[in-house]
Design a protein around this motif. Sequence first.
Motif, PDB file in Angstrom:
ATOM      1  N   GLN A 241      73.527  87.942  78.344  1.00  0.00           N
ATOM      2  CA  GLN A 241      73.158  86.846  79.247  1.00  0.00           C
ATOM      3  C   GLN A 241      72.793  85.590  78.475  1.00  0.00           C
ATOM      4  OE1 GLN A 241      73.605  87.430  82.575  1.00  0.00           O
ATOM      5  NE2 GLN A 241      73.450  85.201  82.706  1.00  0.00           N
ATOM      6  N   ALA A 242      72.154  85.756  77.324  1.00  0.00           N
ATOM      7  CA  ALA A 242      71.782  84.588  76.521  1.00  0.00           C
ATOM      8  C   ALA A 242      73.016  83.879  75.973  1.00  0.00           C
ATOM      9  CB  ALA A 242      70.858  85.004  75.373  1.00  0.00           C
ATOM     10  N   VAL A 243      74.028  84.628  75.615  1.00  0.00           N
ATOM     11  CA  VAL A 243      75.270  84.008  75.141  1.00  0.00           C
ATOM     12  C   VAL A 243      75.928  83.224  76.274  1.00  0.00           C
ATOM     13  CG1 VAL A 243      77.597  84.459  74.267  1.00  0.00           C
ATOM     14  CG2 VAL A 243      75.657  85.707  73.313  1.00  0.00           C
ATOM     15  N   ILE A 244      75.832  83.740  77.485  1.00  0.00           N
ATOM     16  CA  ILE A 244      76.419  83.062  78.644  1.00  0.00           C
ATOM     17  C   ILE A 244      75.639  81.796  78.995  1.00  0.00           C
ATOM     18  CG2 ILE A 244      76.831  83.261  81.135  1.00  0.00           C
ATOM     19  CD1 ILE A 244      77.368  86.270  80.634  1.00  0.00           C
ATOM     20  N   ASP A 245      74.303  81.879  78.965  1.00  0.00           N
ATOM     21  CA  ASP A 245      73.467  80.802  79.515  1.00  0.00           C
ATOM     22  C   ASP A 245      72.987  79.780  78.500  1.00  0.00           C
ATOM     23  OD1 ASP A 245      73.659  81.949  82.005  1.00  0.00           O
ATOM     24  OD2 ASP A 245      71.771  83.049  81.843  1.00  0.00           O
ATOM     25  N   SER A 246      72.880  80.174  77.227  1.00  0.00           N
ATOM     26  CA  SER A 246      72.248  79.286  76.249  1.00  0.00           C
ATOM     27  C   SER A 246      73.202  78.954  75.113  1.00  0.00           C
ATOM     28  CB  SER A 246      70.974  79.934  75.688  1.00  0.00           C
ATOM     29  OG  SER A 246      71.308  80.960  74.759  1.00  0.00           O
ATOM     30  N   ASP A 247      72.729  78.114  74.193  1.00  0.00           N
ATOM     31  CA  ASP A 247      73.533  77.773  73.020  1.00  0.00           C
ATOM     32  C   ASP A 247      72.830  78.180  71.728  1.00  0.00           C
ATOM     33  OD1 ASP A 247      71.489  75.974  73.041  1.00  0.00           O
ATOM     34  OD2 ASP A 247      72.726  74.162  73.002  1.00  0.00           O
ATOM     35  N   ASP A 248      71.951  79.192  71.824  1.00  0.00           N
ATOM     36  CA  ASP A 248      71.238  79.690  70.651  1.00  0.00           C
ATOM     37  C   ASP A 248      72.206  80.433  69.736  1.00  0.00           C
ATOM     38  OD1 ASP A 248      69.607  80.835  68.775  1.00  0.00           O
ATOM     39  OD2 ASP A 248      68.369  81.958  70.177  1.00  0.00           O
ATOM     40  N   PRO A 249      72.446  79.931  68.511  1.00  0.00           N
ATOM     41  CA  PRO A 249      73.407  80.605  67.622  1.00  0.00           C
ATOM     42  C   PRO A 249      73.015  82.043  67.290  1.00  0.00           C
ATOM     43  CG  PRO A 249      72.858  78.406  66.797  1.00  0.00           C
ATOM     44  CD  PRO A 249      71.896  78.710  67.895  1.00  0.00           C
ATOM     45  N   GLU A 250      71.710  82.333  67.284  1.00  0.00           N
ATOM     46  CA  GLU A 250      71.278  83.670  66.877  1.00  0.00           C
ATOM     47  C   GLU A 250      71.656  84.728  67.902  1.00  0.00           C
ATOM     48  OE1 GLU A 250      69.797  86.651  64.440  1.00  0.00           O
ATOM     49  OE2 GLU A 250      70.365  84.570  64.017  1.00  0.00           O
ATOM     50  N   THR A 251      71.637  84.393  69.199  1.00  0.00           N
ATOM     51  CA  THR A 251      72.031  85.393  70.195  1.00  0.00           C
ATOM     52  C   THR A 251      73.514  85.728  70.055  1.00  0.00           C
ATOM     53  OG1 THR A 251      72.453  83.689  71.874  1.00  0.00           O
ATOM     54  CG2 THR A 251      70.262  84.651  71.826  1.00  0.00           C
ATOM     55  N   LEU A 252      74.331  84.713  69.796  1.00  0.00           N
ATOM     56  CA  LEU A 252      75.759  84.958  69.561  1.00  0.00           C
ATOM     57  C   LEU A 252      75.946  85.799  68.311  1.00  0.00           C
ATOM     58  CD1 LEU A 252      78.769  84.366  70.219  1.00  0.00           C
ATOM     59  CD2 LEU A 252      78.558  82.330  68.794  1.00  0.00           C
TER      60      LEU A 252
END
Length: 497
Positions: A241-252
């Motif tokens: 969900q974080a990859v879908i909703d945010s642009d935080d490189p660490e979640t990707l």
Amino acid sequence: MEVELKLLLAPEHNEQVQHHPLLGEPTRVQQLTARYFDTPDLHLLRHGAGLRVRKVDGEWIQTMKAGGSVQSGLHSRNEWEGVVDRSWPRLGKLRKLIGDDPQWLAVLDETNLKERLEPLFLVDVQRHIWDLEIDGNRIEVALDVGHIERKTQRVPVNEIELELKDGDPAGLYAFALQLLEDIPLRISNINKAQRGYQLVRDTGQAPFRARALELDADATLSDALPAVLGNCLEHIQRNEQAVIDSDDPETLHQMRVGVRRLRSAIKLFDPVAPCPPALQEDISWLGTVLGAARDWDVMLTSTLQHIDASPGGQHSLMELQSLAQQTAQAKRREAAQALLSPRYTKLMLTLGSWMLQTAPLLNGSAAQFSRQTLQQLHKSLLKRAARMNDSDPASAHRTRIAAKRGRYALEFFHALYRDKGTRTYLKALAAAQEELGQHNDLVVADRLLQELAQQHPPADGAIQFARGYLVAQQLMQPADLNAISSRLHALRLPHTR
């Protein structure tokens, strides 16, 4: 033990569900309002439990769910449920339902728990229910539409729950795959209680790192396969969900690492449980999409910063930064769209089904399998390390991959090995992987810069400057391949407990 598969869908598809030929008319429709209780310091949550009181057809129903696991959307939890005479928990009745289970009785024996309980959030949904029997499995299908409420905050609920009343859990995946042919669905790896607690804690979507995997010393292969693959799937899906909703490189980054771990695990078990080619192809597709986005993140946030630190490099970086940023954002959107696609949902459902059906067919000791596998991986690592040379960049890359495979394998089975030797081995492989990875980042960056030059000819001058600088840096600060090889050859595999 409650076994459920949770699926998310957009509200515009609710009517399609209610008129789907697989379902027919709903057996019943209920309005369900539930309050979830815990202490101010979240005692129940910290111990992996959830407690609610819900009004159903005029009666108050008290439910505690605790422990269990989630694998590819399949939630398996202990559940104790009974009628109470009020909208507040009755802990005495709950203790009687739990019986002689010391773990969960101890949770309820917390000092002053009764006095400290308070309602934290409310879940209010309209539920359409179908009772089905499919291929010998009794399945309750529930469409829940409503919201979760905490003070002034509200989040919508629009999901399908498939609960196995009797039969084979693989039947839930099979039924979900049939629905997916007509209705866009996504797997949900968190339940309503967990979503409510997110409101309470206001945690947002932090990167999720792989949890340490526990295996008993006498674990069988049929225990190990779902445990290992399930651990990889949790790593992937908890970052979804974080990859879908945010642009935080660490979640990707964490989601991509999860896919890499999954691919290593699939290859690890291949001699005893070959993965279907179509499934492997879809896993490879997911890794490629995430890898493309991650490569641009690395170049943007790390590799290009080397140029910024160089004399005269600031101007070149400013010219490149915008182009690299645009490409990185586009790749991130492609990754998000992949996770929202039916292909991704089908992959997760099919993988979960394959795991369930394959594990019971395996025989043998997990410890013996891991010893043989680690010996083979260690031998392959030393062979590749001995062949590394500066004139062949691919040789360092092959050694890095071998080190990564060996590290992942030992991390999967670490509970079966002595702590000291395991820590030493893992630390050495991680160090080698890091050194060789820095070299690989520059190789990847050069490839990406060449792509950028082809797509944006006017920026060719700045791009060629960056390429030249990074190549020069690589020549000036090469990885000491001989030293890395020597350290790897000095390693000894840890011993089992």
